[in-house]
Structure formats: C-alpha cells, structure tokens
Motif scaffolding. Structure first.
Motif, PDB file in Angstrom:
ATOM      1  N   ALA A 189      10.071 -22.710  -2.104  1.00  0.00           N
ATOM      2  CA  ALA A 189      10.775 -22.936  -0.765  1.00  0.00           C
ATOM      3  C   ALA A 189      10.526 -21.597   0.063  1.00  0.00           C
ATOM      4  N   PRO A 190       9.385 -21.284   0.731  1.00  0.00           N
ATOM      5  CA  PRO A 190       9.134 -20.186   1.292  1.00  0.00           C
ATOM      6  C   PRO A 190       9.782 -20.081   2.897  1.00  0.00           C
ATOM      7  N   LYS A 191      10.318 -19.274   3.404  1.00  0.00           N
ATOM      8  CA  LYS A 191      10.607 -19.315   4.782  1.00  0.00           C
ATOM      9  C   LYS A 191      10.048 -18.347   5.376  1.00  0.00           C
ATOM     10  N   VAL A 192       9.275 -18.598   6.678  1.00  0.00           N
ATOM     11  CA  VAL A 192       8.521 -17.953   7.447  1.00  0.00           C
ATOM     12  C   VAL A 192       8.958 -17.820   8.781  1.00  0.00           C
ATOM     13  N   SER A 193       9.070 -16.535   9.381  1.00  0.00           N
ATOM     14  CA  SER A 193       9.513 -16.169  10.678  1.00  0.00           C
ATOM     15  C   SER A 193       8.543 -15.211  11.201  1.00  0.00           C
ATOM     16  N   THR A 194       8.271 -15.524  12.523  1.00  0.00           N
ATOM     17  CA  THR A 194       7.428 -14.598  13.190  1.00  0.00           C
ATOM     18  C   THR A 194       8.015 -13.345  13.559  1.00  0.00           C
TER      19      THR A 194
ATOM     20  N   LYS B  70       9.502  -3.523  10.843  1.00  0.00           N
ATOM     21  CA  LYS B  70       9.405  -3.044   9.282  1.00  0.00           C
ATOM     22  C   LYS B  70       9.726  -4.219   8.417  1.00  0.00           C
ATOM     23  N   ASP B  71      10.133  -5.669   8.857  1.00  0.00           N
ATOM     24  CA  ASP B  71      10.360  -6.898   8.120  1.00  0.00           C
ATOM     25  C   ASP B  71       9.279  -7.669   8.085  1.00  0.00           C
ATOM     26  N   ALA B  72       8.105  -7.328   8.790  1.00  0.00           N
ATOM     27  CA  ALA B  72       6.915  -8.117   8.838  1.00  0.00           C
ATOM     28  C   ALA B  72       5.903  -7.772   7.535  1.00  0.00           C
ATOM     29  N   ASN B  73       5.818  -8.816   6.978  1.00  0.00           N
ATOM     30  CA  ASN B  73       5.105  -8.277   5.435  1.00  0.00           C
ATOM     31  C   ASN B  73       3.692  -9.047   5.294  1.00  0.00           C
ATOM     32  N   TYR B  74       3.273  -9.880   6.225  1.00  0.00           N
ATOM     33  CA  TYR B  74       1.852 -10.641   6.187  1.00  0.00           C
ATOM     34  C   TYR B  74       1.404 -10.670   7.644  1.00  0.00           C
ATOM     35  N   LYS B  75       0.042 -10.468   7.742  1.00  0.00           N
ATOM     36  CA  LYS B  75      -0.659 -10.741   9.125  1.00  0.00           C
ATOM     37  C   LYS B  75      -1.565 -12.058   8.800  1.00  0.00           C
ATOM     38  N   VAL B  76      -1.211 -12.971   9.659  1.00  0.00           N
ATOM     39  CA  VAL B  76      -2.152 -14.150   9.714  1.00  0.00           C
ATOM     40  C   VAL B  76      -3.610 -13.942  10.066  1.00  0.00           C
ATOM     41  N   VAL B  77      -4.552 -14.261   9.281  1.00  0.00           N
ATOM     42  CA  VAL B  77      -6.021 -13.952   9.609  1.00  0.00           C
ATOM     43  C   VAL B  77      -6.732 -15.075   9.909  1.00  0.00           C
TER      44      VAL B  77
ATOM     45  N   ALA C  14       2.305 -20.347  13.110  1.00  0.00           N
ATOM     46  CA  ALA C  14       1.825 -18.937  13.697  1.00  0.00           C
ATOM     47  C   ALA C  14       0.535 -19.039  14.092  1.00  0.00           C
ATOM     48  N   LYS C  15      -0.227 -18.158  14.763  1.00  0.00           N
ATOM     49  CA  LYS C  15      -1.527 -18.356  15.147  1.00  0.00           C
ATOM     50  C   LYS C  15      -2.332 -16.881  14.359  1.00  0.00           C
ATOM     51  N   SER C  16      -3.236 -17.142  14.434  1.00  0.00           N
ATOM     52  CA  SER C  16      -4.299 -15.839  13.996  1.00  0.00           C
ATOM     53  C   SER C  16      -3.988 -14.525  14.600  1.00  0.00           C
ATOM     54  N   GLY C  17      -3.693 -13.490  13.853  1.00  0.00           N
ATOM     55  CA  GLY C  17      -3.252 -12.441  14.727  1.00  0.00           C
ATOM     56  C   GLY C  17      -1.619 -12.062  14.642  1.00  0.00           C
ATOM     57  N   ASP C  18      -1.039 -13.147  14.644  1.00  0.00           N
ATOM     58  CA  ASP C  18       0.359 -13.023  14.242  1.00  0.00           C
ATOM     59  C   ASP C  18       1.031 -12.572  13.094  1.00  0.00           C
ATOM     60  N   CYS C  19       2.065 -11.634  13.111  1.00  0.00           N
ATOM     61  CA  CYS C  19       2.637 -11.223  12.032  1.00  0.00           C
ATOM     62  C   CYS C  19       3.687 -12.068  11.673  1.00  0.00           C
ATOM     63  N   VAL C  20       4.179 -12.109  10.247  1.00  0.00           N
ATOM     64  CA  VAL C  20       5.280 -12.884   9.767  1.00  0.00           C
ATOM     65  C   VAL C  20       5.884 -12.194   8.985  1.00  0.00           C
TER      66      VAL C  20
END
Length: 138
Positions: free
Chosen positions: A82-87, A93-100, A68-74
């Motif tokens: 074993a985390p799973k990350v998707s943009t 409503k499923d986005a739980n973090y924003k990449v800073v 992901a890039k800065s500003g993307d939500c994931v």
C-alpha cells in the motif's frame, strides 16, 4: 315539604328538547414533515453520494495516488502493498524518488526494465499507469 324552584329559570327556546351536547370542531393544520431546508439537504447529500461513488472512496478520502510526470520528484512512503505517493519539489528533503518515465494504460512493472531503480504501478480513477523512478537517496 315542597320542591324548591330552580335557582335560575331555564328558557325553553334556548334548549331544544332532547338535544345532545355538541362539541366544537377544532381544525388543526397537519405538521410539515420537511421544509425547503430539509429538501435542499437531501439533494446535497445525494449529490455528495454520487460524487463519492463516481470518484471512489480511496481517491476521495486520500491523496495517496499521484499521476506524476517524467521529471517530477515524489515521496513514496507506506508499505510495498500500500504505497503512498505525493509529489514534492526536487529540492525538498522528503523527496526520495525522481520519475524518469511514465507508462500509461498498464500495471506491468516490467516496462521499466533498464529504466530507473524502481517501478510502481498505480491507478487513479480509471487511469492505470506505471512510474519508473530513480532513487534520490544515496
């Protein structure tokens, strides 16, 4: 009593004396072990195998790692090991973090100290990076 004559006369010119019976020679073409279709399938299988080896099984079989890039939500799911990350779209409503912040070429999560709530080290092929993220869930 006399011996009866043969039922049909034998022509001595047709049967050579002391000749053994000759069996006919039958030529059979050898079976083809593989046609062009099998050769094409073998080449395709080899190409797929090389791609899997090059890309790696985990990346080929899943989309768990996202650069992901800065500003993307994931959306981050799975366990800590074993985390799973998707943009996701930031309004999803499923986005739980924003990449800073994204720090490339490291697995050191300490680079996020003072930046964001969570640091997540990831690897995609030969690229290694850390995502510094802020929680969207309050």
């Amino acid at each position: 009593m006399a011996t009866p004559p043969p039922s049909h006369p034998v022509d001595p010119q047709q049967v050579p004396p002391h000749a053994e019976p000759v069996e006919p020679i039958v030529s059979v073409a050898p079976e083809k072990k593989g046609g062009k279709g099998k050769q094409v399938l073998r080449v395709l299988a080899l190409i797929v195998l090389l791609v899997v080896v090059k890309v790696g099984f985990s990346t080929f079989l899943s989309d768990e790692v996202v650069h992901a890039k800065s500003g993307d939500c994931v959306q981050v799911t799975g366990s800590d090991d074993a985390p799973k990350v998707s943009t996701k779209d930031c309004t999803d409503k499923d986005a739980n973090y924003k990449v800073v912040k994204v720090v490339d070429n490291t697995f050191d999560v300490e680079v996020c100290a003072g930046t964001g709530d969570v640091a997540l080290a990831q690897q995609l092929n030969s690229d290694k990076f850390v995502l510094c993220m802020e929680s969207l869930v309050k």
